[in-house]
Design an enzyme around this catalytic site. Structure first.
Site, PDB file in Angstrom:
ATOM      1  N   GLY A 153       0.808  -1.208   0.000  1.00  0.00           N
ATOM      2  CA  GLY A 153       0.000   0.000   0.000  1.00  0.00           C
ATOM      3  C   GLY A 153       0.842   1.259   0.000  1.00  0.00           C
ATOM      4  O   GLY A 153       0.523   2.242  -0.675  1.00  0.00           O
ATOM      5  N   CYS A 201      -8.770  -8.166   8.860  1.00  0.00           N
ATOM      6  CA  CYS A 201      -8.001  -6.937   9.071  1.00  0.00           C
ATOM      7  C   CYS A 201      -8.242  -6.354  10.456  1.00  0.00           C
ATOM      8  O   CYS A 201      -7.458  -5.532  10.934  1.00  0.00           O
ATOM      9  CB  CYS A 201      -8.339  -5.902   8.005  1.00  0.00           C
ATOM     10  SG  CYS A 201     -10.108  -5.589   7.821  1.00  0.00           S
ATOM     11  N   GLU A 208      -6.039   1.046   2.913  1.00  0.00           N
ATOM     12  CA  GLU A 208      -6.079   0.358   4.205  1.00  0.00           C
ATOM     13  C   GLU A 208      -4.877  -0.579   4.237  1.00  0.00           C
ATOM     14  O   GLU A 208      -4.793  -1.521   3.444  1.00  0.00           O
ATOM     15  CB  GLU A 208      -7.375  -0.436   4.354  1.00  0.00           C
ATOM     16  CG  GLU A 208      -7.478  -1.207   5.659  1.00  0.00           C
ATOM     17  CD  GLU A 208      -8.647  -2.164   5.677  1.00  0.00           C
ATOM     18  OE1 GLU A 208      -8.481  -3.276   6.223  1.00  0.00           O
ATOM     19  OE2 GLU A 208      -9.717  -1.819   5.146  1.00  0.00           O
TER      20      GLU A 208
END
Length: 516
Positions: free
Chosen positions: A225, A281, A244
């Site tokens: 990310g 997550c 995220e």
């Protein structure tokens, strides 16, 4: 020649079938350019809402095929995936309702007022779609955070075409879902190019760098990310990147809570940290629990519950290798113990477990800092504290999180000025969702939901779950002293579309009819 994209069975590590080929730079350009050309077709809110509802219906109709494909590629199990598909189609229908209601346009009209100092002109503000949105699918939710997931649904609701970079762990599922969304587009009279899919690592970089991509949404690792976030920021024209990335999701158990219901807390923690083989997550990865007898009871309950958990299959063997390496690194640290040793189950599975460590070793920088990093898989770290100072010191060293949880006693819940309130104040800066006497796994798709948090949990302050997720793909525009005939219908004085709006500071309810 482009590399093939294979569907792989994580239960065996064997290739199932070739699904696609990795997209070249030219192919990414073709898909993005086609999506950009199709963006005008999404201008009609009525058609957008119809697309979302039709997509939901077609996905529901294809349930058996989708669940079978997703299970073959992820080993998440039919029951879990059937529930995930229901969540996915609910998200699509929820965003259709958001589109119908129209409040997401945030219309504000302030009439000209010469009495103001300085005088006000006529100002009319609403939000417009950004353009093509790049969506990077998650590994652990092959439906709800993948091709037909929340990022795609919210972007289409905003009026933005979508190009999804499919996750390599479930390419066949991604292609099936994409074909279903394209059929939905055809049925409501939209060009199929409003939904595009590309495969391949390099394609993901080409996508975020493409000049016609206006924003991106990502769910995955910190490393991946951050690389995409940096690429988005380094473009000649930077774009919003809503990523995220990772989360430890700390839990604090007060001594009073442990004394009151240690066994219940231990069982609940075990269920949350092993759910989906620890691949959520929001898995609780760090638990601050008291030392002494009350904490011992909690550890015993956790030991019993985790010991009765069957080995599980992770999403791919690369993740399995990373999990085993991470456990080995952590377990070798001084004063770290493993009441239930996590690790390899069989050749293709992993066994759940947990580690304990004195909280004082996490209070200052040192070799135990790795225990403050997410370890993807069925493991958590129980840090035993000797007092409130230990809790405060450890919490003060944590990065941003999606969630933070506090387990308190019934008496603490009734005391306005007690320790529980102070803990909530300490946890609030750390997370986007703060839970009391619950467990963070499971994210309700509700209007008030916030699924995000301070970095590195996310790269922005937005949510990826709930109705307000649509705001990521919009930007405000104000028209000043614009002749009535030139105004967009959303901003005309007679409100022909029946939209909710705020006029001269007063909220007006709309007709909730997208056709007016």
């Amino acid at each position: 020649m482009s590399a093939p994209v294979w569907s792989v069975d994580p239960r065996t590590g064997k290739q199932r079938e070739q699904v696609a080929v990795e997209a070249t730079t030219d192919e990414v350009d073709r898909v993005v350019s086609a999506a950009h050309a199709a963006r005008g077709a999404l201008a009609d809110r009525t058609v957008r809402a119809a697309l979302l509802r039709t997509a939901a219906a077609l996905l529901d109709s294809a349930r058996d095929v989708l669940v079978e494909a997703a299970d073959a590629e992820t080993a998440l199990g039919p029951a879990r995936l059937t529930g995930e598909l229901a969540r996915t189609t609910y998200q699509l229908r929820s965003f259709a309702e958001v589109v119908d209601e129209g409040g997401f346009l945030d219309i504000r009209i302030d009439h000209a007022d010469p009495a103001q100092t300085p005088p006000w002109p006529d100002l009319r503000r609403h939000k417009v779609p950004l353009g093509v949105v790049a969506v990077y699918a998650a590994s652990n939710f092959p439906l709800a955070f993948s091709v037909p997931g929340g990022d795609t649904a919210s972007a289409l609701a905003a009026g933005c075409p979508v190009v999804v970079k499919a996750h390599p762990d479930h390419p066949a599922t991604s292609e099936l879902a994409a074909a279903t969304l394209r059929r939905a587009a055809e049925r409501v009279g939209l060009p199929t190019e409003v939904i595009g899919v590309v495969h391949g690592f390099d394609a993901g970089l080409d996508l975020v760098r493409h000049p016609l991509v206006a924003a991106a949404g990502f769910t995955g690792s910190i490393r991946g990310g951050r690389a995409l976030f940096d690429a988005a920021a380094a473009r000649p024209v930077p774009i919003p990147f809503h990523g995220e990335l990772g989360s430890l999701n700390p839990v604090v158990v007060t001594e009073a809570a442990a004394a009151e219901r240690a066994e219940q807390i231990g069982a609940g923690l075990a269920g949350s940290m092993t759910l989906g083989a620890g691949q959520f997550c929001t898995k609780p990865g760090l638990v601050l629990a008291p030392a002494g007898e009350t904490g011992d009871r909690l550890v015993t309950a956790l030991t019993d519950a985790v010991s009765n958990t069957d080995p599980g299959v992770l999403l791919d063997h690369r993740m399995r290798d990373a999990f085993l390496a991470g456990i080995l690194e952590r377990a070798e640290l001084p004063e770290v113990k493993a009441p239930v040793t996590p690790g390899a189950g069989s050749e293709h599975t992993v066994s759940a477990g947990f580690l304990t460590v004195p909280a004082r070793l996490l209070a200052e920088e040192g070799p135990h800092d790795v225990l403050l990093e997410e370890c993807f898989g069925p493991v958590t770290v129980v840090a035993r504290y000797d007092g409130d100072a230990d809790i405060t010191a450890v919490l003060g060293r944590l990065p941003g999180n999606l969630t933070a949880t506090v387990q308190i006693s019934a008496a603490e819940a009734e005391a306005e000025d007690g320790r529980a309130g102070a803990l909530l104040a300490e946890l609030t800066p750390l997370a986007g969702r703060v839970l009391v006497n619950g467990w963070p796994t499971g994210v309700a798709v509700a209007p008030a939901q916030h699924h995000g948090g301070p970095y590195p949990a996310t790269t922005s302050t937005s949510t990826s779950v709930g109705g307000t997720a649509v705001e990521r793909w919009l930007r405000p525009v104000t028209y000043q002293d614009t002749p009535a005939a030139l105004l967009p219908p959303e901003l005309r004085e007679d409100n022909p579309l029946g939209l909710p709006r705020r006029v001269d500071g007063v909220q007006e309810r709309g007709s909730a009819d997208p056709t007016g």
